[in-house]
Scaffold this active site. Structure first.
Site, PDB file in Angstrom:
ATOM      1  N   PHE A 203       0.871  -1.181   0.000  1.00 53.75           N
ATOM      2  CA  PHE A 203       0.000   0.000   0.000  1.00 53.75           C
ATOM      3  C   PHE A 203       0.903   1.223   0.000  1.00 53.75           C
ATOM      4  CE2 PHE A 203      -1.914   3.664   1.812  1.00 53.75           C
ATOM      5  CZ  PHE A 203      -3.283   3.597   1.607  1.00 53.75           C
ATOM      6  N   GLU A 204       0.733   2.064  -0.993  1.00 48.88           N
ATOM      7  CA  GLU A 204       1.435   3.344  -0.980  1.00 48.88           C
ATOM      8  C   GLU A 204       0.561   4.345  -1.693  1.00 48.88           C
ATOM      9  OE1 GLU A 204       6.198   2.581  -1.368  1.00 48.88           O
ATOM     10  OE2 GLU A 204       5.075   2.441  -3.225  1.00 48.88           O
TER      11      GLU A 204
END
Ligand code: GDP
Ligand code: MN
Length: 306
Positions: A203-204
């Protein structure tokens, strides 16, 4: 999203959830990348569930495969060492290709080049709450560069020489260190050793121009020259995290507490019960990895307070 054709069902699931929980309100474009062409089935099924623009790209050969100058004997020995240690993906070359690609190449792909912001999504993840606000706008308006939901410790055997390379780079290029950076998040002894904390990069939400900028570009080139993506098993998570923690100010890194997210086996669920109710979350604080013993969130909070 980087994905394999074989991951179609997991990819559809992630995309459908994020469309439903977020993107149907905003219509942001999706980009899918792969080192082999996506199948007609992949493209057709994916396009059917996405309302806005969608594109499917092929990764250039040199951005993916092990470079010729890598000493194959040394790389083989490195893989065998990690297999013996029982490390996950320890013997995998494709996994190393993926980590190197995500560390230094995805943001240069022609289909990604035109964008400033991205949200990295993987197959088979779950989005557990409504995201009714625009996180890209939030990042832009609040001068943020990097956003995460889960922070944890890296397996030490995957990065034995990474921190030495980082220190060598800083010695030669101290000018790239951001004022008020979060070295404290990465090191408990003022930079001598790495405490293995990183942001979980599956997740970014982050700024692509930050990766394309001089500090991170030179940093990546230096790490690349060490061969550690193949001789060891440097992950894109520690590499991105070290880059963000050292070349961005600590107030430019954002913990997205409000975004409920699960990449098995770990989950982040918003802390506040009122937030969970208004955002229709399907998780509670008991699911959350935030203050698990293996989480680095506490360390992150200490680092930004000091
Ligand atoms: P993990 O999260 O560390 O267990 O690794 P994953 O298997 O989830 O891989 C991370 C991301 O890279 C996911 O988006 C995968 O779809 C993608 N990925 C991993 N290996 C390959 C590969 O060989 N080819 C392609 N095209 N994508 C890959
Ligand atoms: Mn994954």
């Amino acid at each position: 999203m980087l994905a394999r054709n074989s991951e179609l069902n997991g990819a559809l699931s992630s995309v459908q959830q994020l469309e439903d929980r977020f993107n149907k309100r905003f219509g942001y474009p999706w980009v899918f990348l792969n080192e082999v062409p996506f199948t007609a089935e992949f493209k057709e099924k994916m396009s059917a569930i996405i309302s806005g623009p969608v594109s499917f790209g092929l990764i250039p050969h040199d951005h993916w495969f092990q470079p010729d100058w890598i000493d194959e004997e040394k790389a083989t020995a490195g893989r065998e060492h990690l297999i013996q240690d029982g490390v996950i993906y320890g013997g995998s070359v494709p996994y190393r290709n993926m980590c190197r690609f995500n560390s230094g190449f995805f943001y240069r792909h022609p289909l990604v080049q035109k964008y400033k912001w991205y949200w990295r999504v993987e197959p088979s993840v779950n989005f557990l709450c409504e995201t009714d606000f625009d996180p890209f706008l939030f990042m832009e308006e609040n001068d943020k560069l990097y956003g995460f939901t889960v922070a944890l410790y890296e397996w030490p055997v995957t990065v034995p020489s990474l921190w030495n390379a980082v220190k060598e780079f800083i010695d030669v290029h101290p000018e790239h260190l951001a004022p008020n950076n979060s070295m404290k998040y990465l090191s408990d002894d003022g930079g001598t050793s790495y405490n293995l904390c990183h942001f979980w990069s599956n997740f970014e939400i982050a700024n692509l121009e930050f990766w394309r900028g001089e500090a991170y570009s030179k940093f990546f080139d230096y790490l690349e020259s060490k061969g550690g993506f193949y001789y060891e098993r440097w992950g894109d998570a520690p590499v991105h995290s070290i880059g963000a923690a050292l070349f961005a100010r600590k107030d430019q890194i954002h913990f997205f507490d409000d975004i409920g997210y699960q990449h098995p086996p770990f989950t982040h669920c918003p802390r506040n019960g009122e937030v969970r109710r208004t955002k229709n979350c399907t998780c509670t604080q008991f699911d959350s990895f935030d203050y698990n013993g293996y989480s680095c969130l506490r360390k992150w909070e200490q680092a930004i307070r000091s």
